[in-house]
Design a protein around this motif. Structure first.
Motif, PDB file in Angstrom:
ATOM      1  N   ARG A   3       0.824  -1.202   0.000  1.00 13.46           N
ATOM      2  CA  ARG A   3       0.000   0.000   0.000  1.00 13.46           C
ATOM      3  C   ARG A   3       0.862   1.258   0.000  1.00 13.46           C
ATOM      4  NH1 ARG A   3      -3.768   0.973   5.103  1.00 13.46           N
ATOM      5  NH2 ARG A   3      -1.689   1.324   5.980  1.00 13.46           N
ATOM      6  N   SER A   4       1.952   1.228   0.780  1.00 15.06           N
ATOM      7  CA  SER A   4       2.838   2.395   0.831  1.00 15.06           C
ATOM      8  C   SER A   4       3.531   2.634  -0.501  1.00 15.06           C
ATOM      9  CB  SER A   4       3.887   2.206   1.930  1.00 15.06           C
ATOM     10  OG  SER A   4       3.268   2.034   3.196  1.00 15.06           O
ATOM     11  N   ALA A   5       3.860   1.547  -1.221  1.00 16.09           N
ATOM     12  CA  ALA A   5       4.543   1.666  -2.513  1.00 16.09           C
ATOM     13  C   ALA A   5       3.579   1.755  -3.680  1.00 16.09           C
ATOM     14  CB  ALA A   5       5.482   0.472  -2.712  1.00 16.09           C
ATOM     15  N   GLU A   6       2.256   1.782  -3.376  1.00 18.37           N
ATOM     16  CA  GLU A   6       1.223   1.851  -4.402  1.00 18.37           C
ATOM     17  C   GLU A   6       1.337   0.661  -5.368  1.00 18.37           C
ATOM     18  OE1 GLU A   6       1.517   5.669  -6.228  1.00 18.37           O
ATOM     19  OE2 GLU A   6       0.694   6.731  -4.509  1.00 18.37           O
ATOM     20  N   VAL A   7       1.558  -0.521  -4.780  1.00 21.69           N
ATOM     21  CA  VAL A   7       1.636  -1.770  -5.541  1.00 21.69           C
ATOM     22  C   VAL A   7       0.414  -2.621  -5.193  1.00 21.69           C
ATOM     23  CG1 VAL A   7       2.933  -3.909  -5.910  1.00 21.69           C
ATOM     24  CG2 VAL A   7       4.153  -1.741  -5.627  1.00 21.69           C
ATOM     25  N   GLU A   8      -0.239  -3.144  -6.197  1.00 23.11           N
ATOM     26  CA  GLU A   8      -1.382  -4.028  -5.956  1.00 23.11           C
ATOM     27  C   GLU A   8      -0.867  -5.404  -5.531  1.00 23.11           C
ATOM     28  OE1 GLU A   8      -5.131  -6.145  -8.316  1.00 23.11           O
ATOM     29  OE2 GLU A   8      -3.743  -4.811  -9.391  1.00 23.11           O
TER      30      GLU A   8
END
Length: 455
Positions: A327-332
């Motif tokens: 979530r912090s790295a904007e990765v699904e």
């Protein structure tokens, strides 16, 4: 005719043309018995790369051929030739045969080979001396060998086999030095040995032989103790690292729990207000704003980290931590986890494999520029007797295999790139291989770990 008589009658005297002894048959039986048990000693501590039926068939077939060759040589040239020629007629051929059959083709194999051969020759020398002290009749030689070999094998089976197999599996370094020590003692006991039928050396020579016979078991006991200490220290270090990992995961999960609980409490507090707004928008027929409001609520709810992903506590802690990182790295992060409450693997192996798999995948996906697909997918489930684990992720840079082992290299610089190696070692520990491939912008790493209870 004389040579034919020597082959048919090992007691035949080629000069007089008469049979001079009937007791040498006891010597020959003891020799055949000893040759057989050299293979048994070795197989007690041996780990093959082939199934045991194949290993036993090939091992005893090859040993049978060598036995026939050595017996014929002994009958042709006399029993004394065996101790002098054994290195070329027994040692080298069996070394090549079992090296091909072995699971460990490194210092572990050569140390075990030297250990088993040296121990057998040590028993041969002891029983030879006992027989000479009893009058050189070969009867004491036969009786003591009939007793000594099975007795030592029983001790090996009950007290040494399992610890030694564990030692071979868990300790991969430090064996070459001890293998050289073992080879030195093997050659030393061969050089100082007194073959059957040869006169005993003088007092000085006898003292040298006795000292070698005393030092050999003491040296091997010291070597095994040193190896065991290395393994226990490595295990203690691994347990300490596991404890540190558990503590770190516990603190991170406690923080995530607090944040999730706070978010859920806030959501519960706002739920009546949200329902009122949704009802008003619906009554007005403002479906566009209604859809936008629902999408916002869905997104906010999805951002709350779930407290339970898997029934397995270690896996649940690692994946919960991974969700927050994603979530912090904007990765699904896509998870397909179907596992029981417990698995028959040590926590340190399970956590090391999954943490490296997940961290490597998240690191690679997080480097992708905005606007491009950034996702990681982890799959874990039981498939028959195996634990199937697979990680897939998109990446920004095409991984490049190294020139030595074909392993994909890290782009993070010095001090990185050990994750795949750790995963490979764990996979091999459970009779598997780590499959890694990259194509079409997706990197895939998968394995199937054999359940320990099936080993």
């Amino acid at each position: 005719m004389k040579r034919i008589s020597m082959i048919l009658y090992p007691c035949f005297d080629s000069k007089s043309g008469k049979k001079v002894c009937t007791m040498t048959v006891l010597r020959d039986i003891s020799f055949l018995w000893s040759m057989f048990h050299i293979i048994v000693f070795f197989l007690l501590l041996f780990e093959p790369s082939f199934p045991w039926p194949v290993t036993l068939t090939a091992g005893f077939a090859g040993a049978g051929v060598l036995l026939v060759v050595n017996v014929m040589t002994m009958f042709w040239q006399g029993s004394g030739i065996i101790m002098r020629a054994a290195f070329f007629t027994c040692t080298i051929p069996t070394l090549l045969l079992f090296f091909w059959l072995s699971k460990y083709r490194d210092g572990r194999f050569f140390f075990l080979f030297c250990l088993s051969d040296t121990l057998c020759f040590w028993i041969l020398q002891i029983t030879n001396f006992l027989d000479r002290m009893a009058g050189d009749t070969y009867l004491v030689m036969l009786i003591t060998r009939l007793i000594a070999f099975p007795m030592v094998e029983l001790l090996f089976w009950r007290y040494l086999r399992q610890p030694y197999l564990q030692l071979q599996r868990r300790l991969t370094q430090g064996w070459w030095l001890f293998a050289v020590i073992g080879a030195t003692y093997y050659l030393l006991i061969m050089v100082t040995s007194v073959p059957v039928g040869r006169p005993m050396p003088g007092p000085e020579g006898l003292i040298r032989i006795v000292l070698v016979l005393i030092l050999m078991p003491l040296t091997y006991l010291t070597v095994l103790r040193s190896l065991w200490r290395q393994m226990t220290e490595a295990q203690a270090q691994g347990e300490l690292e596991l404890l540190e990992t558990r503590n770190r995961l516990a603190w991170e999960n406690l923080r995530i729990l607090q944040e999730s609980s706070s978010a859920l409490a806030q959501a519960r507090h706002d739920i009546l207000g949200n329902l009122g707004i949704l009802q008003t928008l619906s009554q007005r027929g403002d479906y566009k704003r209604l859809d936008e409001y629902l999408s916002r609520l869905t997104r906010q709810t999805g951002e709350i980290v779930p407290l339970k992903i898997s029934n397995h506590p270690i896996i649940n802690a690692i994946l919960t931590r991974g969700i927050e990182r994603a979530r912090s790295a904007e990765v699904e992060l896509r998870l397909h986890i179907d596992l029981p409450d417990s698995l028959p693997f040590p926590d340190e192996d399970l956590s090391a494999f999954l943490m490296n798999l997940l961290d490597n995948a998240l690191d690679a996906a997080s480097l992708i520029p905005p606007g491009q697909p950034k996702w990681v997918e982890i799959t874990m489930h039981i498939r028959g007797s195996y634990l199937f684990i697979e990680g897939q992720n998109t990446f920004a840079h095409i991984p490049e295999p190294d020139k030595e082992g074909g392993r994909f290299r890290s782009h993070k610089g010095a001090g990185h790139g050990y994750g795949l190696k750790i995963m490979e070692n764990i996979a091999r520990r459970y009779q598997s291989e780590l499959q890694a491939e990259a194509g079409d912008g997706v990197f895939v790493a998968r394995t199937a770990l054999l359940m320990p209870k099936q080993l």
